[in-house]
Design an enzyme around this catalytic site. Structure first.
Site, PDB file in Angstrom:
ATOM      1  N   LYS A   1       0.835  -1.209   0.000  1.00 51.21           N
ATOM      2  CA  LYS A   1       0.000   0.000   0.000  1.00 51.21           C
ATOM      3  C   LYS A   1       0.874   1.266   0.000  1.00 51.21           C
ATOM      4  O   LYS A   1       2.085   1.188   0.199  1.00 51.21           O
ATOM      5  CB  LYS A   1      -0.955  -0.024   1.209  1.00 51.21           C
TER       6      LYS A   1
HETATM    7  C1  LIG Z   1      -5.441  -4.252   0.998  1.00 54.65           C
HETATM    8  C2  LIG Z   1      -6.902  -4.054   1.086  1.00 54.65           C
HETATM    9  C3  LIG Z   1      -7.646  -4.455   2.207  1.00 54.65           C
HETATM   10  C4  LIG Z   1      -7.061  -5.282   3.314  1.00 54.65           C
HETATM   11  O1  LIG Z   1      -6.016  -4.688   3.954  1.00 54.65           O
HETATM   12  P1  LIG Z   1      -5.137  -5.531   5.019  1.00 54.65           P
HETATM   13  O2  LIG Z   1      -4.434  -4.447   5.772  1.00 54.65           O
HETATM   14  O3  LIG Z   1      -4.220  -6.387   4.223  1.00 54.65           O
HETATM   15  O4  LIG Z   1      -6.062  -6.303   5.860  1.00 54.65           O
HETATM   16  C5  LIG Z   1      -8.987  -4.139   2.254  1.00 54.65           C
HETATM   17  N1  LIG Z   1      -9.587  -3.479   1.251  1.00 54.65           N
HETATM   18  C6  LIG Z   1      -8.917  -3.108   0.136  1.00 54.65           C
HETATM   19  C7  LIG Z   1      -9.644  -2.374  -0.931  1.00 54.65           C
HETATM   20  C8  LIG Z   1      -7.564  -3.402   0.016  1.00 54.65           C
HETATM   21  O5  LIG Z   1      -6.906  -3.062  -1.092  1.00 54.65           O
END
Ligand SMILES: *Cc1c(COP(=O)(O)O)cnc(C)c1O
Length: 387
Positions: free
Chosen positions: A184
């Protein structure tokens, strides 16, 4: 083989190493003063009263649906063109996800009209995702949520730093959820943040994040409390100090890195002219994106799998965002949505290709990606066998 151009990459340097080292030297690893400092900085950055560090965005989404009071029989309207955690978190609470289609091929965000069509007496919340970091149509969506008196939850996993009319994504809904997963825009490996302006919801989050307990280990360590009560069925969804230390440094780099992403996307869009039949959504978006992803739509008749395979041969990683949730075996078994129920989502799910995007990407990388894609498409449409 090693990838020359991965889909995403982290920006880590000596600053992160120092910050993590200081935590190790402090001898306090579980949630404590560094997490508190990160939460304060994050709340200030997003422009909300409360921010709570959590172990993941999935944990944040679970807490968000818990405090929205979702239980068996409640419906939550959500997109299907998202990561499965968005709607799994509704199922954790016993609720029913009701999928609303996206706007279309130029805009992969949930459609306000589609949301309206899915509202029933059982609708208790609307959960939106700012796809790729592009803010949803917040004016329209906020109006629907207010009119129908339902909770609005923002899955802002892609949208750290994204803005709509000068206000940060994650601060529009009753609750906003962020991810710090390794790929991210702000990366701590695993981790997340749940934010709200509502003092009552904040109180519930604080308790549920840590087993439903009234005090935390850190409070007791400081002599602020000697015992505790358990008020509710909570979870261990805490963030740790190592992740928080990374988060503080990463937050400081976010503006610059999001600007670098924006520059790369501008260059991608300029060069798309070299790829006949290829389009990219959000071309006319009013701006404020966090540019988490760069998605394109491949022309009809082109095999995406073979394009991905041939990109990979040149060390270029690509991906798909997303295989629609309602097509997954588990969701089919649970809800059995018919083919064609979400035509725009299904079209994008079948033709979308995500190209590499990260702050450290060089113009030379972009040349390699565009040239290779042009070459794949030329051969695909010519129907010839690849060399
Ligand atoms: C990455 C992601 C998540 C989950 O995030 P984590 O921190 O890995 O649990 C949820 N929603 C979206 C749209 C994502 O891209």
């Amino acid at each position: 083989m090693t990838l020359k151009i991965p889909l995403s990459d982290v920006d880590l340097d000596g600053e992160e190493i120092e910050a993590v080292t200081r935590v190790v030297q402090s001898g306090w690893l579980s949630m404590g003063p560094v997490t508190e400092a990160f939460e304060e900085a994050f709340a200030r950055y997003v422009g909300v009263r409360h921010a709570f560090g959590v172990s993941s965005c999935t944990a944040a989404l679970h807490l968000a649906h818990r405090i929205a009071g979702i239980t068996a029989g409640d419906e939550v309207i959500a997109p299907s063109l998202t990561f499965v955690a968005t709607t799994n978190s509704i199922l954790y609470c016993g609720g029913t996800p009701v999928f609303a289609d996206i706007c279309g091929r130029d805009d992969f965000n949930i459609s306000p009209e589609a949301i309206e069509r899915q509202i029933t007496d059982r609708t208790k919340a609307i959960t939106i995702v700012h796809y790729g970091g592009y803010p949803c149509a917040m004016d329209e969506i906020l109006e629907i949520a207010r009119d129908r008196d339902v909770m609005l939850i923002e899955d802002a996993a892609h949208a750290i730093g994204a803005e709509y009319r000068g206000k940060k994504c994650g601060s529009f809904g009753d609750v906003g959820c962020f991810s710090f997963f390794a790929n991210k825009n702000l990366a701590t490996g695993e981790g997340g943040m749940i934010v709200t302006d509502d003092d009552r919801l904040a109180g519930q989050i604080q308790v549920l994040r840590s087993h439903g307990m009234t005090t935390m280990t850190w409070d007791r360590h400081r002599g602020h409390a000697f015992s505790y009560d358990v008020l509710d069925l909570g979870y261990n969804y805490r963030l740790n100090e190592l992740a928080a230390a990374l988060g503080i440094v990463q937050l400081g780099k976010l503006r610059r890195n999001n600007e670098k992403r924006a520059g790369i996307v501008r260059e991608y869009r300029r060069r798309l002219a070299e790829l006949p039949g290829v389009s990219s959504p959000f071309e006319r978006h009013s701006g404020g994106s966090a540019h988490h992803l760069f998605p394109v739509l491949l022309p009809e008749g082109v095999s995406r799998a073979s394009v991905m395979e041939r990109m990979r041969e040149k060390g270029i990683q690509t991906s798909i965002h997303y295989p629609p949730i309602h097509h997954f075996s588990y969701y089919k078994k649970m809800f059995g949505l018919r083919e064609g129920a979400l035509p725009q989502t299904e079209h994008v799910g079948g033709h979308e290709l995500t190209l590499p995007l990260y702050p450290g990407m060089q113009t030379g990388d972009l040349d390699v990606i565009i040239d290779r894609l042009a070459c794949c498409l030329g051969e695909e449409t010519a129907g010839g066998t690849p060399p």
